[in-house]
Design an enzyme around this catalytic site. Structure first.
Site, PDB file in Angstrom:
ATOM      1  N   LYS A 194       0.884  -1.171   0.000  1.00  0.00           N
ATOM      2  CA  LYS A 194       0.000   0.000   0.000  1.00  0.00           C
ATOM      3  C   LYS A 194       0.920   1.218   0.000  1.00  0.00           C
ATOM      4  CE  LYS A 194      -1.763   3.004   1.916  1.00  0.00           C
ATOM      5  NZ  LYS A 194      -1.497   4.420   1.533  1.00  0.00           N
ATOM      6  N   GLY A 246       7.301   5.130   7.566  1.00  0.00           N
ATOM      7  CA  GLY A 246       6.516   6.367   7.555  1.00  0.00           C
ATOM      8  C   GLY A 246       6.730   7.120   8.850  1.00  0.00           C
ATOM      9  N   SER A 247       5.764   7.947   9.193  1.00  0.00           N
ATOM     10  CA  SER A 247       5.941   8.806  10.369  1.00  0.00           C
ATOM     11  C   SER A 247       5.791   7.992  11.660  1.00  0.00           C
ATOM     12  CB  SER A 247       4.911   9.928  10.341  1.00  0.00           C
ATOM     13  OG  SER A 247       3.618   9.363  10.429  1.00  0.00           O
ATOM     14  N   THR A 248       6.328   8.548  12.731  1.00  0.00           N
ATOM     15  CA  THR A 248       6.265   7.874  14.023  1.00  0.00           C
ATOM     16  C   THR A 248       4.807   7.742  14.483  1.00  0.00           C
ATOM     17  OG1 THR A 248       8.475   8.625  14.571  1.00  0.00           O
ATOM     18  CG2 THR A 248       7.070   8.016  16.427  1.00  0.00           C
ATOM     19  N   GLY A 251       3.260   4.946  12.606  1.00  0.00           N
ATOM     20  CA  GLY A 251       3.884   3.702  13.072  1.00  0.00           C
ATOM     21  C   GLY A 251       3.238   3.204  14.356  1.00  0.00           C
ATOM     22  N   GLU A 268       9.917   1.504  10.396  1.00  0.00           N
ATOM     23  CA  GLU A 268      11.014   2.439  10.096  1.00  0.00           C
ATOM     24  C   GLU A 268      10.395   3.826  10.119  1.00  0.00           C
ATOM     25  OE1 GLU A 268      13.991   1.320   9.731  1.00  0.00           O
ATOM     26  OE2 GLU A 268      13.639  -0.799   9.376  1.00  0.00           O
ATOM     27  N   CYS A 302      14.103  10.689   5.805  1.00  0.00           N
ATOM     28  CA  CYS A 302      14.066  10.241   7.204  1.00  0.00           C
ATOM     29  C   CYS A 302      15.399  10.520   7.880  1.00  0.00           C
ATOM     30  CB  CYS A 302      13.724   8.763   7.269  1.00  0.00           C
ATOM     31  SG  CYS A 302      14.822   7.734   6.294  1.00  0.00           S
ATOM     32  N   GLU A 399      10.729  16.466  14.119  1.00  0.00           N
ATOM     33  CA  GLU A 399      11.000  16.328  12.686  1.00  0.00           C
ATOM     34  C   GLU A 399      10.203  17.393  11.917  1.00  0.00           C
ATOM     35  OE1 GLU A 399       9.410  12.801  10.594  1.00  0.00           O
ATOM     36  OE2 GLU A 399      11.424  12.520   9.800  1.00  0.00           O
TER      37      GLU A 399
HETATM   38  P1  NAD Z   1       2.870   8.756   6.786  1.00  0.00           P
HETATM   39  O1  NAD Z   1       3.067   8.096   8.099  1.00  0.00           O
HETATM   40  O2  NAD Z   1       1.932   9.900   6.714  1.00  0.00           O
HETATM   41  O3  NAD Z   1       2.349   7.699   5.694  1.00  0.00           O
HETATM   42  C1  NAD Z   1       3.051   6.514   5.416  1.00  0.00           C
HETATM   43  C2  NAD Z   1       2.094   5.482   4.849  1.00  0.00           C
HETATM   44  O4  NAD Z   1       1.162   5.100   5.859  1.00  0.00           O
HETATM   45  C3  NAD Z   1       1.267   5.962   3.666  1.00  0.00           C
HETATM   46  O5  NAD Z   1       1.134   4.912   2.751  1.00  0.00           O
HETATM   47  C4  NAD Z   1      -0.071   6.303   4.311  1.00  0.00           C
HETATM   48  O6  NAD Z   1      -1.175   6.241   3.420  1.00  0.00           O
HETATM   49  C5  NAD Z   1      -0.169   5.211   5.354  1.00  0.00           C
HETATM   50  N1  NAD Z   1      -1.032   5.531   6.505  1.00  0.00           N
HETATM   51  C6  NAD Z   1      -1.378   6.752   6.988  1.00  0.00           C
HETATM   52  N2  NAD Z   1      -2.124   6.606   8.110  1.00  0.00           N
HETATM   53  C7  NAD Z   1      -2.257   5.275   8.322  1.00  0.00           C
HETATM   54  C8  NAD Z   1      -2.897   4.487   9.339  1.00  0.00           C
HETATM   55  N3  NAD Z   1      -3.554   5.056  10.352  1.00  0.00           N
HETATM   56  N4  NAD Z   1      -2.792   3.145   9.257  1.00  0.00           N
HETATM   57  C9  NAD Z   1      -2.109   2.547   8.245  1.00  0.00           C
HETATM   58  N5  NAD Z   1      -1.488   3.240   7.255  1.00  0.00           N
HETATM   59  C10 NAD Z   1      -1.554   4.588   7.301  1.00  0.00           C
HETATM   60  O7  NAD Z   1       4.329   9.175   6.258  1.00  0.00           O
HETATM   61  P2  NAD Z   1       4.727  10.003   4.948  1.00  0.00           P
HETATM   62  O8  NAD Z   1       4.333  11.452   5.122  1.00  0.00           O
HETATM   63  O9  NAD Z   1       4.291   9.283   3.743  1.00  0.00           O
HETATM   64  O10 NAD Z   1       6.330   9.886   5.006  1.00  0.00           O
HETATM   65  C11 NAD Z   1       7.120  10.738   5.763  1.00  0.00           C
HETATM   66  C12 NAD Z   1       7.535  10.094   7.073  1.00  0.00           C
HETATM   67  O11 NAD Z   1       8.167   8.848   6.805  1.00  0.00           O
HETATM   68  C13 NAD Z   1       8.579  10.913   7.813  1.00  0.00           C
HETATM   69  O12 NAD Z   1       8.283  10.874   9.194  1.00  0.00           O
HETATM   70  C14 NAD Z   1       9.879  10.181   7.526  1.00  0.00           C
HETATM   71  O13 NAD Z   1      10.894  10.386   8.474  1.00  0.00           O
HETATM   72  C15 NAD Z   1       9.410   8.769   7.503  1.00  0.00           C
HETATM   73  N6  NAD Z   1      10.353   7.923   6.762  1.00  0.00           N
HETATM   74  C16 NAD Z   1      11.108   7.018   7.460  1.00  0.00           C
HETATM   75  C17 NAD Z   1      12.055   6.240   6.802  1.00  0.00           C
HETATM   76  C18 NAD Z   1      12.900   5.236   7.552  1.00  0.00           C
HETATM   77  O14 NAD Z   1      13.449   4.343   6.915  1.00  0.00           O
HETATM   78  N7  NAD Z   1      13.024   5.339   8.862  1.00  0.00           N
HETATM   79  C19 NAD Z   1      12.201   6.370   5.421  1.00  0.00           C
HETATM   80  C20 NAD Z   1      11.409   7.289   4.727  1.00  0.00           C
HETATM   81  C21 NAD Z   1      10.478   8.061   5.411  1.00  0.00           C
END
Ligand code: NAD
Length: 497
Positions: A194, A246-248, A251, A268, A302, A399
């Protein structure tokens, strides 16, 4: 001739723009899948703010269809029972197809995310390299013979987990997807991915290419959509592993859902990584490393080195050199060959960053913005360096995810380590010093999954990557993937006397 395979319209597409003339839709069971709800989200080019296409917004029923396809494909062994050498051959072919279509994939990625095309080309090359690395693992996940009591013959073998969910962010869509899909497929699992609703096209196309490479239908499925689809996938009772980047905050939501179904998850997450510059550092190299660490992808990484800790004695000299270096960078649209830095991903993100800056300024911080021309359209922000941030201000610890660098100073090693470790995150850190013993001393004390010394942001499929603290847990890339995408099965045979 462009080769991206799909329904006829993609095969005929000669340009990345043409791809967006058609809705970006899920790929389930080897076919393009129209979401049952029939609703679509706009795809916006962050470099213009204009709508360039639409994306099917999948609901829970669509996610269930993808999970069911992946379950059926796992159950009948159409992939897990393929000889490892044949799986390896197919995954090598997939890497070759990504390279064959590298230019159009790069353009799609650039248009979707806003990043300069030159950066997108590196992303696609990385995705191919990661797939090739994991292709090699198909034939290398060995088991063990266990020294059990002598009347038994006992072994452990590595077995696939089953259906793996991959939920990914928008900032490095294709590389991050391959960190998950590469090992999942190498070890015989099936996948439901997804991708982020903000940049999904390359992920959908990767699934098409996998099918062309010979990955059987149902083995690698992609569901498009936003939070609703992500929530449905992470709450599914028929998924055997969740791999999230994605974001903390997201996560944590995913881990709560995974706890309900006892599904193993690796996460991550975000970061606020420090680049620590000692007075004996090669200043020119440190300036380059700091600039690359924060201005690449407009700071939306990230591992962005979004905090600089510079030794007090060289603060002025360092800041002058960094400001000069930053002043040479120009902002522009992803397709503008002269652009060094693109826009941020959305209007909402731009507003959020600006409010961080306004609040910091009101609290007494000094905000210095590069004098580069800011385009009239799109979500652009000039690179911004902030110093004198009052202790405890969010800009120093949270962040920002944009081209904003927080500067602070330190006196000695102990002070540097304390300040570097002073956020909830623990993703990465950079050290700049000619003293090798100091590198080792400090690396041991830093709370970070990766420490780079006299370089920054080096990624390679052989290097395990992941975080500590609020940056998550689990490691992607490197041999650790075996642990995260297989389980260890113990078998014990009683030996007849
Ligand atoms: P996000 O958390 O908003 O979204 C990530 C994914 O999760 C998307 O596909 C989104 O549709 C999905 N999502 C959103 N809410 C959800 C929920 N409640 N349940 C399940 N899925 C859900 O993150 P973003 O804005 O796409 O990416 C930026 C963030 O990702 C930053 O915090 C960045 O630091 C982090 N990031 C981390 C790494 C790493 O390897 N540590 C790498 C890249 C990005």
């Amino acid at each position: 001739m462009t080769h991206i395979t799909d329904a006829a319209h993609l095969a005929e597409s000669a340009s990345s723009q043409a791809i967006f003339d058609y809705p970006v839709q899920s790929f389930i069971n080897g076919e393009t899948y129209a979401s049952t709800g029939g609703t679509y989200l706009n795809i916006i080019d962050p470099g213009t703010g204009q709508v360039i296409g639409e994306l099917a917004d999948s609901g829970a029923g669509d996610v269930d269809a993808a999970v069911a396809a992946a379950r059926a494909a796992f159950k009948d062994g159409r992939w897990s029972e393929v000889d490892p050498e044949e799986r390896e051959r197919i995954l090598f072919r997939l890497a070759d197809l990504v390279e064959r279509d590298a230019e159009i994939l790069s353009e799609i990625e650039a248009r979707d995310t806003g990043k300069p095309l030159a950066e997108a080309r590196l992303d696609i090359a990385e995705a191919a390299s990661v797939l090739r690395y994991f292709a090699g693992w198909c034939t290398k996940a060995s088991g063990t013979v266990v020294p059990a009591p002598r009347e038994y013959f006992a072994t452990t073998t590595r077995e696939p987990l089953g259906v793996c969910a991959a939920i990914t962010p928008w900032n490095y869509p294709l590389p991050i997807l391959t960190y998950k899909v590469g090992p999942a497929l190498a070890f015989g699992n099936t996948v439901v991915a997804k991708p982020s609703e903000l940049a999904s096209a390359s992920s959908v196309l990767l699934a098409h290419l996998a099918y062309e490479a010979g990955v059987p239908a149902g083995v690698f499925n992609v569901v498009t959509g936003g939070r609703t689809a992500g929530e449905a996938l992470s709450a599914s009772t028929d998924v055997d592993k969740i791999a999230f980047t994605g974001s903390t905050a997201t996560g944590k939501a995913i881990l709560r859902a995974a706890a309900e179904t006892l599904t193993p998850a690796t996460v991550e997450l975000g970061g606020k990584s420090a680049q620590v510059i000692f007075e004996d550092a090669d200043l020119e190299a440190a300036v380059e490393g700091v600039a690359a660490g924060i201005w690449t992808n407009a700071g939306q990484i990230c591992i962005a080195g979004s905090r600089v800790l510079v030794q007090e004695s060289i603060k002025e000299k360092f800041l002058k050199a960094l400001t000069e270096r930053t002043g040479k960078l120009s902002l522009g649209h992803s397709m503008d060959p002269g652009a060094d830095i693109g826009p941020v991903i959305s209007e909402g993100q731009l507003k959020k960053i600006k409010s961080f800056l306004t609040e910091a300024q009101q609290a007494g911080a000094s905000v210095s913005t590069s004098s580069t021309t800011v385009p009239d359209h799109g979500f652009f922000l000039a690179p911004t360096i902030v110093s004198g941030i009052p202790a405890g201000h969010p800009l120093a610890s949270q962040e920002v995810f944009g081209p904003v660098l927080a500067i602070d100073t330190f006196t000695d090693e102990q002070d540097a380590v304390e300040k570097a470790n002073s956020t909830e995150y623990g993703l990465a850190a950079g050290l700049w010093t000619k003293d090798v013993s100091r590198v080792h001393r400090i690396t041991r004390k830093l709370e970070a999954g990766t420490v780079w010394a006299n370089t920054y942001g080096v990624f390679h499929p052989t290097l395990p990557f992941g975080g500590m603290k609020a940056s998550g847990f689990g490691r992607e890339l490197g041999p650790q993937a075996v642990e995260h995408y297989t389980h260890s099965k113990t078998s014990v045979l009683h030996l007849a006397p």
